[in-house]
Motif scaffolding. Structure first.
Motif, mmCIF file in Angstrom:
data_model
loop_
_atom_site.group_PDB
_atom_site.id
_atom_site.type_symbol
_atom_site.label_atom_id
_atom_site.label_comp_id
_atom_site.label_asym_id
_atom_site.label_seq_id
_atom_site.Cartn_x
_atom_site.Cartn_y
_atom_site.Cartn_z
ATOM 1 N N GLN A 191 0.835 -1.202 0.000
ATOM 2 C CA GLN A 191 0.000 0.000 0.000
ATOM 3 C C GLN A 191 0.871 1.254 0.000
ATOM 4 O O GLN A 191 0.700 2.182 0.811
ATOM 5 N N CYS A 192 1.809 1.268 -0.942
ATOM 6 C CA CYS A 192 2.782 2.356 -1.035
ATOM 7 C C CYS A 192 3.041 2.645 -2.505
ATOM 8 O O CYS A 192 3.288 1.727 -3.295
ATOM 9 N N ALA A 193 2.990 3.914 -2.892
ATOM 10 C CA ALA A 193 3.127 4.297 -4.298
ATOM 11 C C ALA A 193 4.550 4.646 -4.698
ATOM 12 O O ALA A 193 4.795 5.047 -5.835
ATOM 13 N N ASP A 194 5.504 4.493 -3.783
ATOM 14 C CA ASP A 194 6.892 4.810 -4.130
ATOM 15 C C ASP A 194 7.450 3.783 -5.108
ATOM 16 O O ASP A 194 6.878 2.705 -5.306
ATOM 17 N N TRP A 195 8.622 4.090 -5.693
ATOM 18 C CA TRP A 195 9.191 3.267 -6.757
ATOM 19 C C TRP A 195 10.226 2.265 -6.262
ATOM 20 O O TRP A 195 10.384 1.210 -6.876
ATOM 21 N N PHE A 196 10.953 2.606 -5.217
ATOM 22 C CA PHE A 196 11.998 1.707 -4.729
ATOM 23 C C PHE A 196 11.475 0.969 -3.498
ATOM 24 O O PHE A 196 11.509 1.488 -2.378
ATOM 25 N N LEU A 197 10.979 -0.242 -3.727
ATOM 26 C CA LEU A 197 10.355 -1.021 -2.663
ATOM 27 C C LEU A 197 11.046 -2.367 -2.519
ATOM 28 O O LEU A 197 11.544 -2.946 -3.493
ATOM 29 N N LYS A 198 11.096 -2.852 -1.294
ATOM 30 C CA LYS A 198 11.668 -4.173 -1.037
ATOM 31 C C LYS A 198 10.775 -5.237 -1.669
ATOM 32 O O LYS A 198 9.569 -5.044 -1.843
ATOM 33 N N GLN A 199 11.364 -6.360 -1.991
ATOM 34 C CA GLN A 199 10.612 -7.432 -2.634
ATOM 35 C C GLN A 199 10.192 -8.520 -1.651
ATOM 36 O O GLN A 199 9.608 -9.529 -2.058
ATOM 37 N N ARG A 200 10.484 -8.293 -0.372
ATOM 38 C CA ARG A 200 10.031 -9.202 0.670
ATOM 39 C C ARG A 200 9.262 -8.406 1.720
ATOM 40 O O ARG A 200 9.433 -7.200 1.859
ATOM 41 N N ALA A 201 8.436 -9.108 2.467
ATOM 42 C CA ALA A 201 7.636 -8.447 3.504
ATOM 43 C C ALA A 201 8.550 -7.741 4.501
ATOM 44 O O ALA A 201 9.575 -8.280 4.920
ATOM 45 N N ALA A 202 8.179 -6.518 4.866
ATOM 46 C CA ALA A 202 8.981 -5.734 5.801
ATOM 47 C C ALA A 202 8.105 -4.665 6.434
ATOM 48 O O ALA A 202 7.134 -4.199 5.826
ATOM 49 N N ALA A 203 8.442 -4.294 7.674
ATOM 50 C CA ALA A 203 7.688 -3.245 8.355
ATOM 51 C C ALA A 203 7.795 -1.929 7.592
ATOM 52 O O ALA A 203 6.823 -1.194 7.456
ATOM 53 N N ASP A 204 9.006 -1.629 7.126
ATOM 54 C CA ASP A 204 9.225 -0.464 6.262
ATOM 55 C C ASP A 204 9.523 -0.993 4.869
ATOM 56 O O ASP A 204 10.555 -1.623 4.634
ATOM 57 N N PRO A 205 8.646 -0.749 3.905
ATOM 58 C CA PRO A 205 8.827 -1.345 2.575
ATOM 59 C C PRO A 205 9.878 -0.652 1.720
ATOM 60 O O PRO A 205 10.254 -1.162 0.671
ATOM 61 N N HIS A 206 10.382 0.505 2.145
ATOM 62 C CA HIS A 206 11.270 1.292 1.307
ATOM 63 C C HIS A 206 12.663 0.668 1.218
ATOM 64 O O HIS A 206 13.242 0.280 2.223
ATOM 65 N N LEU A 207 13.169 0.613 0.009
ATOM 66 C CA LEU A 207 14.509 0.105 -0.229
ATOM 67 C C LEU A 207 15.526 1.083 0.357
ATOM 68 O O LEU A 207 15.407 2.292 0.192
ATOM 69 N N THR A 208 16.522 0.556 1.046
ATOM 70 C CA THR A 208 17.580 1.380 1.614
ATOM 71 C C THR A 208 18.718 1.528 0.604
ATOM 72 O O THR A 208 18.758 0.845 -0.422
ATOM 73 N N LEU A 209 19.670 2.395 0.916
ATOM 74 C CA LEU A 209 20.827 2.557 0.035
ATOM 75 C C LEU A 209 21.607 1.250 -0.094
ATOM 76 O O LEU A 209 21.966 0.862 -1.213
ATOM 77 N N PRO A 210 21.897 0.535 1.005
ATOM 78 C CA PRO A 210 22.565 -0.765 0.847
ATOM 79 C C PRO A 210 21.754 -1.724 -0.005
ATOM 80 O O PRO A 210 22.313 -2.487 -0.800
ATOM 81 N N GLY A 211 20.430 -1.688 0.140
ATOM 82 C CA GLY A 211 19.577 -2.544 -0.676
ATOM 83 C C GLY A 211 19.683 -2.210 -2.151
ATOM 84 O O GLY A 211 19.718 -3.099 -3.012
ATOM 85 N N LEU A 212 19.741 -0.916 -2.465
ATOM 86 C CA LEU A 212 19.869 -0.497 -3.865
ATOM 87 C C LEU A 212 21.199 -0.964 -4.448
ATOM 88 O O LEU A 212 21.262 -1.393 -5.611
#
Length: 274
Positions: A191-212
């Motif tokens: 339920q988030c319209a941002d573009w950089f999202l994690k591909q696994r379930a997470a409390a915070d769905p936003h991709l971090t810099l290390p993730g990128l």
């Protein structure tokens, strides 16, 4: 405001009082968020106590070693990160919030041998956007960089969700169609319209810099040039300066939202880019 690291409010207020530019304060936030995210996941001391006043030199060294060995950062980036951590821990120490200065004995690294910045990738953006060998997130990072956004901006929650893209060229629109198809199930799940999202379930769905970085680094085999967000952004800035040699420093600073004291650095990079 979401608290991303210990004593964030107090530290940010202190930076503001010293007239530190917002862009620089954002860099401090990105560094410290990444530092404590790493400690939370990989450092036994912090995992046990969750107290910043228990951190010592070895804990900071562990993080810096990860940056050097896993992310392969350049010495210039290493020194910037160390400087950010040093300012932060000196601030805590001055308020008696930690009895240690864990960065006190850590030394900066010598400057890297000067290497030309790859600025030509910007001119080939349409080709890279159409290259399905590159992960969608890699191509998205490249696209947003050419719009003048550094990584600390486009990874911010709600930033990409609010971007207006209607006027972007046809090749970019074609890629955005592919991006939206990729993101649709993730955006629905989180339920988030941002573009950089994690591909696994997470409390915070936003991709971090290390993730990128985990998406960017493998794609360097395809591009044959470095894809770190900092390097891409430098290439974009150099490309812009070469395309607009007639602009004054004031014009460039206004157009690219640069710090005034950084313009000479980027002009030197542009001169060495041939």
């Amino acid at each position: 405001m979401q608290i991303l690291y210990p004593y964030q409010d107090a530290f940010d207020r202190d930076l503001a009082k010293r007239d530190i530019a917002q862009a620089t304060r954002d860099e401090y936030t990105a560094t410290l968020q990444d530092f404590f995210h790493y400690l939370e996941n990989f450092n036994p001391t912090y995992q046990t106590y969750h107290r910043v006043n228990q951190l010592q030199t070895a804990d900071v060294e562990q993080y810096l070693a990860m940056l050097t060995n896993s992310r392969q950062i350049q010495n210039q980036t290493y020194n910037k990160v160390l400087s950010h951590l040093n300012v932060y821990f000196k601030f805590l120490f001055s308020h008696n919030w930690t009895p240690y200065l864990p960065t006190l004995d850590l030394k900066s690294k010598p400057k890297d041998a000067t290497r030309p910045v790859n600025f030509r990738w910007v001119d080939d953006l349409d080709t890279w956007l159409a290259d399905d060998r590159l992960h969608v997130y890699t191509r998205t990072a490249m696209l947003l960089t050419t719009k003048g956004y550094p990584v600390q901006v486009y990874l911010k929650p709600n930033f990409t969700a609010q971007l207006t893209t209607d006027a972007w060229p046809a090749a970019e629109q074609q890629f955005l169609t592919q991006l939206r198809a990729f993101l649709a199930p993730l955006q629905t799940r989180f339920q988030c319209a941002d573009w950089f999202l994690k591909q696994r379930a997470a409390a915070d769905p936003h991709l971090t810099l290390p993730g990128l970085h985990k998406y960017l680094r493998p794609d360097e085999v395809v591009t044959n040039f470095r894809l770190s967000p900092t390097t891409l952004y430098q290439g974009y800035l150099v490309n812009y300066l070469r395309r607009h040699p007639q602009l004054t420093d004031r014009d460039v600073i206004a157009a690219l939202h640069l710090e005034p004291d950084s313009i000479d650095y980027y002009r030197r990079l542009a001169q060495r880019a041939d």
